[in-house]
Design an enzyme around this catalytic site. Structure first.
Site, PDB file in Angstrom:
ATOM      1  N   GLY A  77       0.820  -1.216   0.000  1.00  0.00           N
ATOM      2  CA  GLY A  77       0.000   0.000   0.000  1.00  0.00           C
ATOM      3  C   GLY A  77       0.850   1.259   0.000  1.00  0.00           C
ATOM      4  O   GLY A  77       2.076   1.200  -0.166  1.00  0.00           O
ATOM      5  N   PHE A  78       0.183   2.367   0.218  1.00  0.00           N
ATOM      6  CA  PHE A  78       0.848   3.671   0.110  1.00  0.00           C
ATOM      7  C   PHE A  78       1.945   3.845   1.178  1.00  0.00           C
ATOM      8  O   PHE A  78       3.135   3.867   0.862  1.00  0.00           O
ATOM      9  CB  PHE A  78      -0.227   4.762   0.174  1.00  0.00           C
ATOM     10  CG  PHE A  78       0.273   6.120   0.517  1.00  0.00           C
ATOM     11  CD1 PHE A  78       1.306   6.703  -0.214  1.00  0.00           C
ATOM     12  CD2 PHE A  78      -0.271   6.830   1.591  1.00  0.00           C
ATOM     13  CE1 PHE A  78       1.776   7.972   0.118  1.00  0.00           C
ATOM     14  CE2 PHE A  78       0.188   8.078   1.916  1.00  0.00           C
ATOM     15  CZ  PHE A  78       1.220   8.658   1.187  1.00  0.00           C
ATOM     16  N   GLY A  91      -3.722  -2.230  -2.030  1.00  0.00           N
ATOM     17  CA  GLY A  91      -2.297  -2.092  -2.347  1.00  0.00           C
ATOM     18  C   GLY A  91      -2.035  -2.493  -3.795  1.00  0.00           C
ATOM     19  O   GLY A  91      -2.885  -3.108  -4.437  1.00  0.00           O
ATOM     20  N   LEU A 147       0.204  -2.727   9.192  1.00  0.00           N
ATOM     21  CA  LEU A 147      -0.517  -1.646   8.512  1.00  0.00           C
ATOM     22  C   LEU A 147      -1.767  -2.133   7.785  1.00  0.00           C
ATOM     23  O   LEU A 147      -2.610  -1.324   7.401  1.00  0.00           O
ATOM     24  CB  LEU A 147       0.389  -0.966   7.462  1.00  0.00           C
ATOM     25  CG  LEU A 147       1.409   0.061   7.947  1.00  0.00           C
ATOM     26  CD1 LEU A 147       2.596  -0.600   8.619  1.00  0.00           C
ATOM     27  CD2 LEU A 147       1.893   0.915   6.788  1.00  0.00           C
ATOM     28  N   THR A 188     -11.711  -6.785   8.449  1.00  0.00           N
ATOM     29  CA  THR A 188     -10.288  -6.588   8.168  1.00  0.00           C
ATOM     30  C   THR A 188      -9.611  -5.954   9.378  1.00  0.00           C
ATOM     31  O   THR A 188      -8.570  -6.415   9.838  1.00  0.00           O
ATOM     32  CB  THR A 188     -10.104  -5.653   6.949  1.00  0.00           C
ATOM     33  OG1 THR A 188     -10.817  -6.218   5.876  1.00  0.00           O
ATOM     34  CG2 THR A 188      -8.658  -5.471   6.583  1.00  0.00           C
ATOM     35  N   TYR A 246     -14.967   2.970  11.361  1.00  0.00           N
ATOM     36  CA  TYR A 246     -13.514   2.958  11.137  1.00  0.00           C
ATOM     37  C   TYR A 246     -12.796   3.362  12.425  1.00  0.00           C
ATOM     38  O   TYR A 246     -11.891   2.672  12.900  1.00  0.00           O
ATOM     39  CB  TYR A 246     -13.153   3.904   9.986  1.00  0.00           C
ATOM     40  CG  TYR A 246     -11.684   3.926   9.680  1.00  0.00           C
ATOM     41  CD1 TYR A 246     -11.032   2.771   9.276  1.00  0.00           C
ATOM     42  CD2 TYR A 246     -10.948   5.103   9.784  1.00  0.00           C
ATOM     43  CE1 TYR A 246      -9.674   2.785   8.992  1.00  0.00           C
ATOM     44  CE2 TYR A 246      -9.592   5.123   9.493  1.00  0.00           C
ATOM     45  CZ  TYR A 246      -8.957   3.965   9.100  1.00  0.00           C
ATOM     46  OH  TYR A 246      -7.619   3.983   8.816  1.00  0.00           O
ATOM     47  N   LYS A 253     -10.548   0.814  14.771  1.00  0.00           N
ATOM     48  CA  LYS A 253      -9.126   1.083  15.009  1.00  0.00           C
ATOM     49  C   LYS A 253      -8.877   1.310  16.503  1.00  0.00           C
ATOM     50  O   LYS A 253      -7.841   0.897  17.031  1.00  0.00           O
ATOM     51  CB  LYS A 253      -8.660   2.302  14.204  1.00  0.00           C
ATOM     52  CG  LYS A 253      -8.607   2.080  12.702  1.00  0.00           C
ATOM     53  CD  LYS A 253      -7.610   1.017  12.269  1.00  0.00           C
ATOM     54  CE  LYS A 253      -6.274   1.572  11.899  1.00  0.00           C
ATOM     55  NZ  LYS A 253      -5.413   0.599  11.161  1.00  0.00           N
TER      56      LYS A 253
END
Ligand code: UDP
Length: 324
Positions: free
Chosen positions: A10-11, A36, A76, A95, A149, A153
């Site tokens: 990914g980024f 990704g 990540l 996820t 989200y 997290k």
């Protein structure tokens, strides 16, 4: 040293991979390529510097072999971007929770130094001047999907801290504030690459709401340097640490800045939140990090000027957009 990066295609992950490869480390990447791109790490894979394991981080058949010989884990792998989270709430919760639970469990059992990337979203609607790690989290109703989200997290943070307390997992939680740079895609909502692409293509820059909302944007190279420094700092074990650039910019000013730097005459188009994200969306008005803990732990904080980062993204995207 052998380093595992989940979400390494990914980024942010792929920049972390670049930096560890440059330092001479062996790197293992676990990524399901849902967001990704193999392109981001392909050169290292070809050169034999990165072992790529395609699959879900929560899948033991992927995770166990990937952990072999690993001395440092960056976790990540997670659902990315507001657009994607609103479109796939169930997969996003799964996820975020399942992958973290599996990674922390295995890292704890083996006593491996771990960095978990959380997010400034966990502060929710708290819009105070400079958010400290000890500040309250403030969330909206569960019917507003955006909060899933933040809450998932935050639950991951609880999990990591519980593993630290009960199983001795040497973990640091980094709360990334808005991070941007080359390779970031605008497809899932990220505003800077979206504006740069719109400006390069001569399209209107889509400012959501009235554009007065404020954000702080850090350059991904600064963020990666901070993460690597934290990983090497024993005093960071068991800590939650903000990582961001404290300079504040309104989204309207960001649009003007992007046009100036790219040399574009694109107009700004105000789009109301409902049209952008659907009914019942709540945006964060402001999000500024207090970076005193980060500074005290590693001696520096992200400072690359936004102007430089925008120019870097524009060069990267211009290559993509150029006719071949
Ligand atoms: N935004 C915008 N236009 C876009 C994409 C995003 O005005 O095309 C706004 C978005 O509503 C938010 C800010 O830019 O207020 C940052 O959005 P992003 O998704 O990059 O990050 P986050 O909302 O997680 O801070």
């Amino acid at each position: 040293m052998r380093v595992l990066v989940t979400g390494g295609a990914g980024f942010v992950g792929s920049h972390l991979v670049d930096a560890h490869v440059a330092r001479g480390d062996d790197v293992v990447v676990v990524d399901d390529l849902s967001t990704g791109r193999l392109d981001n790490i392909e050169a290292h894979v070809q050169a034999g510097r990165v072992r790529f394991c395609q699959g879900l981080a929560e899948d033991p058949a992927v995770l166990y072999p990937a952990f072999e010989g690993v001395e440092l884990v960056y976790h990540l792998a997670a659902a990315v971007g507001v657009f994607r989270i609103l479109a796939h709430p169930l997969a996003s919760i799964r996820t975020n929770l399942d992958a973290s639970s599996a990674v922390f469990e295995l890292a704890a059992a083996r006593g491996i130094r771990t960095l978990f990337t959380s997010t400034s979203e966990v502060y929710g609607k708290n819009a105070s001047d400079a958010l400290k790690e000890s500040d309250d989290t403030i969330y909206g109703a569960t019917k507003v999907h955006r909060w899933l989200y933040a809450v998932s997290k935050a639950t991951d943070e609880f999990l990591a801290l519980a593993q630290c307390q009960e199983s001795g997992l040497p973990v640091t939680i980094v709360r990334l504030f808005n991070t941007t740079g080359p390779r970031q895609t605008g497809a899932y909502g990220m505003v800077v690459p979206r504006f740069v692409r719109q400006a390069l293509e001569g399209q209107p820059l889509t400012v959501f709401g009235d554009g007065s909302q404020l954000r702080c944007f850090a350059n991904v190279h600064d963020v990666v340097a901070a993460m690597m420094a934290l990983a090497a700092t024993p005093a960071a074990v068991g800590e939650v640490v903000n990582v961001g650039n404290p300079r504040e910019t309104s989204i309207s000013d960001l649009a003007a800045l992007v046009c100036r730097i790219v040399g574009s005459k694109s107009p700004v188009q105000l789009v109301d939140y409902q049209a952008a994200y659907g009914a019942g969306f709540e945006d964060m008005r402001r999000r500024v990090p207090d970076v005193s803990l980060l500074r005290s732990l590693i001696g520096f904080v992200p400072t690359t000027p936004l102007e430089e980062t925008i120019a870097e993204i524009a060069r990267d995207l211009a290559r993509d957009l150029a006719p071949s």
